[in-house]
Design a protein around this motif. Structure first.
Motif, mmCIF file in Angstrom:
data_model
loop_
_atom_site.group_PDB
_atom_site.id
_atom_site.type_symbol
_atom_site.label_atom_id
_atom_site.label_comp_id
_atom_site.label_asym_id
_atom_site.label_seq_id
_atom_site.Cartn_x
_atom_site.Cartn_y
_atom_site.Cartn_z
ATOM 1 N N GLN A 28 0.844 -1.196 0.000
ATOM 2 C CA GLN A 28 0.000 0.000 0.000
ATOM 3 C C GLN A 28 0.877 1.242 0.000
ATOM 4 O O GLN A 28 1.917 1.292 0.686
ATOM 5 C CB GLN A 28 -0.908 0.022 1.240
ATOM 6 N N ILE A 29 0.481 2.253 -0.745
ATOM 7 C CA ILE A 29 1.241 3.500 -0.793
ATOM 8 C C ILE A 29 0.378 4.659 -0.297
ATOM 9 O O ILE A 29 -0.857 4.588 -0.316
ATOM 10 C CB ILE A 29 1.757 3.820 -2.207
ATOM 11 N N GLY A 30 1.079 5.682 0.152
ATOM 12 C CA GLY A 30 0.419 6.898 0.607
ATOM 13 C C GLY A 30 1.292 8.095 0.263
ATOM 14 O O GLY A 30 2.399 7.949 -0.284
ATOM 15 N N VAL A 31 0.814 9.283 0.560
ATOM 16 C CA VAL A 31 1.572 10.500 0.274
ATOM 17 C C VAL A 31 1.211 11.562 1.298
ATOM 18 O O VAL A 31 0.090 11.576 1.836
ATOM 19 C CB VAL A 31 1.270 11.001 -1.161
ATOM 20 N N HIS A 32 2.160 12.404 1.634
ATOM 21 C CA HIS A 32 1.825 13.569 2.448
ATOM 22 C C HIS A 32 2.726 14.719 2.069
ATOM 23 O O HIS A 32 3.842 14.532 1.553
ATOM 24 C CB HIS A 32 1.928 13.250 3.951
ATOM 25 N N GLY A 33 2.254 15.915 2.283
ATOM 26 C CA GLY A 33 3.033 17.121 2.026
ATOM 27 C C GLY A 33 3.258 17.876 3.308
ATOM 28 O O GLY A 33 2.584 17.631 4.313
ATOM 29 N N MET A 34 4.201 18.814 3.261
ATOM 30 C CA MET A 34 4.508 19.604 4.458
ATOM 31 C C MET A 34 3.435 20.666 4.692
ATOM 32 O O MET A 34 2.825 20.748 5.738
ATOM 33 C CB MET A 34 5.870 20.290 4.281
ATOM 34 N N ALA A 35 3.212 21.501 3.683
ATOM 35 C CA ALA A 35 2.275 22.609 3.829
ATOM 36 C C ALA A 35 0.956 22.321 3.133
ATOM 37 O O ALA A 35 -0.070 22.907 3.466
ATOM 38 C CB ALA A 35 2.876 23.895 3.266
ATOM 39 N N GLY A 36 1.001 21.427 2.171
ATOM 40 C CA GLY A 36 -0.193 21.184 1.373
ATOM 41 C C GLY A 36 -0.858 19.867 1.713
ATOM 42 O O GLY A 36 -0.230 18.927 2.198
ATOM 43 N N ASN A 37 -2.137 19.814 1.448
ATOM 44 C CA ASN A 37 -2.905 18.591 1.653
ATOM 45 C C ASN A 37 -2.692 17.694 0.437
ATOM 46 O O ASN A 37 -3.523 17.633 -0.465
ATOM 47 C CB ASN A 37 -4.386 18.956 1.823
ATOM 48 N N ALA A 38 -1.540 17.010 0.391
ATOM 49 C CA ALA A 38 -1.212 16.170 -0.762
ATOM 50 C C ALA A 38 -2.052 14.915 -0.759
ATOM 51 O O ALA A 38 -2.407 14.397 0.307
ATOM 52 C CB ALA A 38 0.277 15.827 -0.747
ATOM 53 N N PHE A 39 -2.354 14.416 -1.934
ATOM 54 C CA PHE A 39 -3.169 13.215 -2.042
ATOM 55 C C PHE A 39 -2.829 12.501 -3.349
ATOM 56 O O PHE A 39 -2.318 13.111 -4.287
ATOM 57 C CB PHE A 39 -4.663 13.549 -1.979
ATOM 58 N N ILE A 40 -3.107 11.198 -3.364
ATOM 59 C CA ILE A 40 -2.893 10.399 -4.571
ATOM 60 C C ILE A 40 -4.125 10.537 -5.458
ATOM 61 O O ILE A 40 -5.264 10.484 -4.982
ATOM 62 C CB ILE A 40 -2.624 8.931 -4.227
ATOM 63 N N GLN A 41 -3.866 10.722 -6.748
ATOM 64 C CA GLN A 41 -4.958 10.981 -7.684
ATOM 65 C C GLN A 41 -5.254 9.777 -8.561
ATOM 66 O O GLN A 41 -4.384 8.917 -8.785
ATOM 67 C CB GLN A 41 -4.582 12.158 -8.593
ATOM 68 N N PRO A 42 -6.451 9.723 -9.108
ATOM 69 C CA PRO A 42 -6.767 8.691 -10.108
ATOM 70 C C PRO A 42 -5.815 8.777 -11.283
ATOM 71 O O PRO A 42 -5.317 9.841 -11.624
ATOM 72 C CB PRO A 42 -8.204 9.060 -10.527
ATOM 73 N N GLY A 43 -5.581 7.630 -11.889
ATOM 74 C CA GLY A 43 -4.546 7.516 -12.919
ATOM 75 C C GLY A 43 -3.366 6.748 -12.379
ATOM 76 O O GLY A 43 -2.572 6.181 -13.139
ATOM 77 N N THR A 44 -3.243 6.716 -11.046
ATOM 78 C CA THR A 44 -2.192 5.927 -10.404
ATOM 79 C C THR A 44 -2.391 4.459 -10.774
ATOM 80 O O THR A 44 -3.503 3.939 -10.735
ATOM 81 C CB THR A 44 -2.252 6.118 -8.891
ATOM 82 N N SER A 45 -1.279 3.824 -11.164
ATOM 83 C CA SER A 45 -1.383 2.461 -11.665
ATOM 84 C C SER A 45 -0.174 1.648 -11.244
ATOM 85 O O SER A 45 0.898 2.189 -10.928
ATOM 86 C CB SER A 45 -1.507 2.461 -13.189
#
Lengths: 113, 543
Positions: A28-45
């Motif tokens: 499983q993968i995830g993402v986070h940013g320092m100042a921004g609300n980072a998120f994984i988007q559709p298209g990820t494969s």
């Protein structure tokens, strides 16, 4: 820790992991940013198959591409793509500055039978 | 008295250039010329922005991890993908990519402003096309005569890049203010217009003094080829990227943006490089060679690094082109990536630029009237966040205020030099979603004009005074009983054909009078516009 991906010694691969057996726990993968609300988007494969939230995939044999599309409202924000391990801990796959004009990150994953 | 008029079809032809700063391919020379100050990338290859912090804190690549070096060179990661695609494909590739990106924006103005002798819009919109736009419209709102007016709108940034030979249409994400250089960002705010009468009329001055004769007087005589010119300054007021509500809106807007097509296009484009089975030994050798060279380089030595990256992308392109499907995959990648980024930008536009304001100066040269100057202020606002159900952001409000005066003091102080004041309000509501093939937007507008004094006409010498056989000795003014207010209401629909740059505005307007004739007036307006961003980009793509 229960992390499935580790840096690969194969020149063709960024990371490697054991092939997920049938019925086994996927990576499983995830993402986070320092100042921004980072998120994984559709298209990820992974291996040409589109993923959906919660962004899990069974590791397949051979060299496969993990293509991650990231959204972050803050340009150049320090962003981390990580593996979410079985015990809930997180292992960094890549730490970088987010580029809105090119928001995809490509990893080559070697699946070891 | 009520008059009805149905305007004839005219063709709007628009050129525009999207602003942006991602530089073009390196071609055969070292890194793109950053001295122009119009791009942020320094190297033909390498994920320099993605690793900007790392390059500052650890400029010696020998201190980087294996994974960091690999990702700096990885062809599928971040800016390397588009750098590689554009370098490999050349100028036509860049045009193809940008053609896909460019998308019609609801608040782009491509036609003449409301006081022009030909227009389909009561208001000046908040943002203008970014390079050149040419529009020919039929249908006047405040003039008595109907004209075929061709309007050019140019943007300072696009013209500069055109003249400088730099890439005219580089791409920057719409919310990425860090992407453009300060010079590019300042230039993008300035635009200019020139309107030309494409069908000037000429003829003898009729003899009559009724309202219809006044119209004849106006429509006859000598027309001005250059019917108006002006310049404009635009200012966007963006929300702070750190604002919690903006971040939530950003997430809600993009969480369902479909990336399946671009994802497949990327995989297809790169499949014979880094995930090839059996392994592509040429690519692996390239990777090992340049990781080794990179370890001996420093981000502080930009000349050496630029040369290294130029050689890297040149050699990688040679490897890439050995794939028999290379051209097909490249074309598909450029199109799908451009479409994806363009859709994303369009989705974000409503939540980014909630407010825009502009100041505009126009010099009008109407037929048989003294030349006039006007100052206009435009304010544009999207009052609500779209939410995931309406990703296009349905409602936009635009307000104009304008004051006009004659360029020269009227003869013998017959009328005031201050001519009129105007105000206009328009609401645009997008009726269809961002993904609709045929888009539709509903427009409701109201226009108010106060004529401070009677209007003036100019009749050149040797013509006859209306209703008489008296030859006028020189330029003379005919005063008409036209002081007072003008009210105009307009209802319209604009259809957009997705991916073509074609827009078809249809409108009907009611006015209590025109400037020169005190009679109710109902008019229909019809126009066709074509965004020449697509044409210019597409023309290059086929070269």
């Amino acid at each position: 820790m229960g992390c499935k991906l580790s840096p690969s010694t194969d020149p063709q691969a960024d990371y490697e992991g054991s092939v997920t057996p049938k019925g086994g726990v996927p990576a499983q993968i995830g993402v986070h940013g320092m100042a921004g609300n980072a998120f994984i988007q559709p298209g990820t494969s992974y291996a040409g198959q589109l993923l959906q939230d919660p962004w899990k995939f069974p590791i397949q044999a051979g060299i496969q591409r993990l293509l991650v599309f990231v959204g972050n409202p803050v340009p150049d924000d320090p962003t981390v793509i990580e593996e979410i391990c079985d015990d809930g801990s997180r292992s960094t796959l890549l730490a970088y500055n987010y580029n809105p004009g090119a928001n995809q990150i490509s990893f080559t994953i070697k699946g070891i039978p | 008295m009520r008059t009805c008029g149905v305007t004839t079809v005219a063709v709007l032809v628009i050129l525009s250039a999207p602003a942006a700063a991602q530089p073009g391919p390196a071609t055969q020379r070292p890194a793109p010329d950053a001295s122009q100050g119009l791009g942020i990338y320094q190297f033909a290859y390498g994920n320099e922005r993605t690793f900007a912090s790392k390059m500052k804190t650890s400029p010696h690549f020998s201190d980087w991890s294996r994974e960091e070096l690999r990702q700096f060179l990885a062809p599928g990661t971040a800016e390397n993908l588009i750098k590689l695609a554009l370098f490999a494909g050349g100028k036509s590739a860049h045009s193809k990519f940008l053609k896909a990106v460019e998308d019609a924006r609801m608040d782009k103005q491509t036609g003449a402003s409301a006081t022009s002798e030909g227009t389909t819009s009561v208001v000046s919109k908040g943002l203008v096309s970014q390079a050149l736009s040419l529009a020919v419209e039929e249908g006047a709102l405040t003039r008595t005569d109907n004209k075929s007016i061709a309007t050019f709108r140019g943007n300072a940034l696009g013209i500069y890049r055109l003249l400088a030979g730099a890439d005219q249409f580089p791409y920057c994400a719409t919310y990425d203010q860090n992407c453009q250089s300060p010079l590019a960002e300042r230039l993008s705010r300035f635009s200019f217009t020139g309107s030309f009468d494409t069908a000037p009329s000429s003829g003898a001055t009729p003899a009559a003094t009724t309202g219809s004769a006044n119209k004849s007087v106006v429509t006859s005589g000598h027309a001005q080829q250059l019917s108006s010119w002006g310049f404009r300054y635009d200012q966007k007021i963006q929300k702070s990227k750190l604002d919690k509500q903006f971040q939530q809106d950003f997430h809600d807007t993009l969480k369902s943006l479909d990336g399946s097509a671009v994802s497949k296009a990327i995989s297809d484009f790169l499949q014979n490089l880094d995930t090839a089975t059996p392994p592509n030994q040429e690519y692996l050798t390239w990777l090992q060679d340049y990781m080794a060279e990179l370890k001996g380089a420093s981000a502080d030595d930009k000349v050496k690094l630029a040369d290294l990256m130029d050689r890297a992308v040149t050699r990688l392109t040679v490897i890439l082109k050995k794939d028999p499907q290379y051209q097909t995959n490249l074309d598909n990648l450029l199109t799908k990536m451009g479409e994806y980024l363009g859709r994303r930008d369009k989705s974000l536009e409503p939540i980014l630029n909630k407010y825009t304001w502009s100041v505009e100066y126009d010099d009008d040269r109407p037929q048989n009237q003294p030349t006039q100057s006007s100052i206009k202020v435009v304010f544009s606002w999207r009052p609500s966040s779209p939410g995931p159900a309406a990703p296009a952001g349905p409602l936009q409000l635009t307000f104009n205020a304008n004051a006009a005066m004659y360029d020269h003091t009227p003869p013998q102080g017959a009328v005031k030099r201050f001519r009129d004041a105007q105000a206009a309000f328009q609401a645009d509501r997008q009726l269809t979603g961002a993904s609709a093939h045929i888009g539709a937007a509903l427009t409701l507008g109201y226009y108010f004009q106060y004529m401070a004094d009677n209007a003036l006409l100019k009749i050149p010498s040797a013509d006859l005074a209306p209703g008489t056989s008296i030859a006028l000795p020189g330029d003379a003014s005919v005063l008409l009983n036209t002081k007072g207010t003008i009210h105009i209401a307009q209802l319209g629909v604009t259809f957009t054909v997705s991916g073509t740059g074609i827009k078809v505005p249809l409108a009907i307007s009611y006015s209590n009078r025109t400037e020169l004739i005190k009679a109710n007036n109902v008019r229909g307006h019809f126009g066709v516009s074509y965004d020449l961003d697509s044409l210019l980009a597409g023309r290059s793509a086929t070269q």
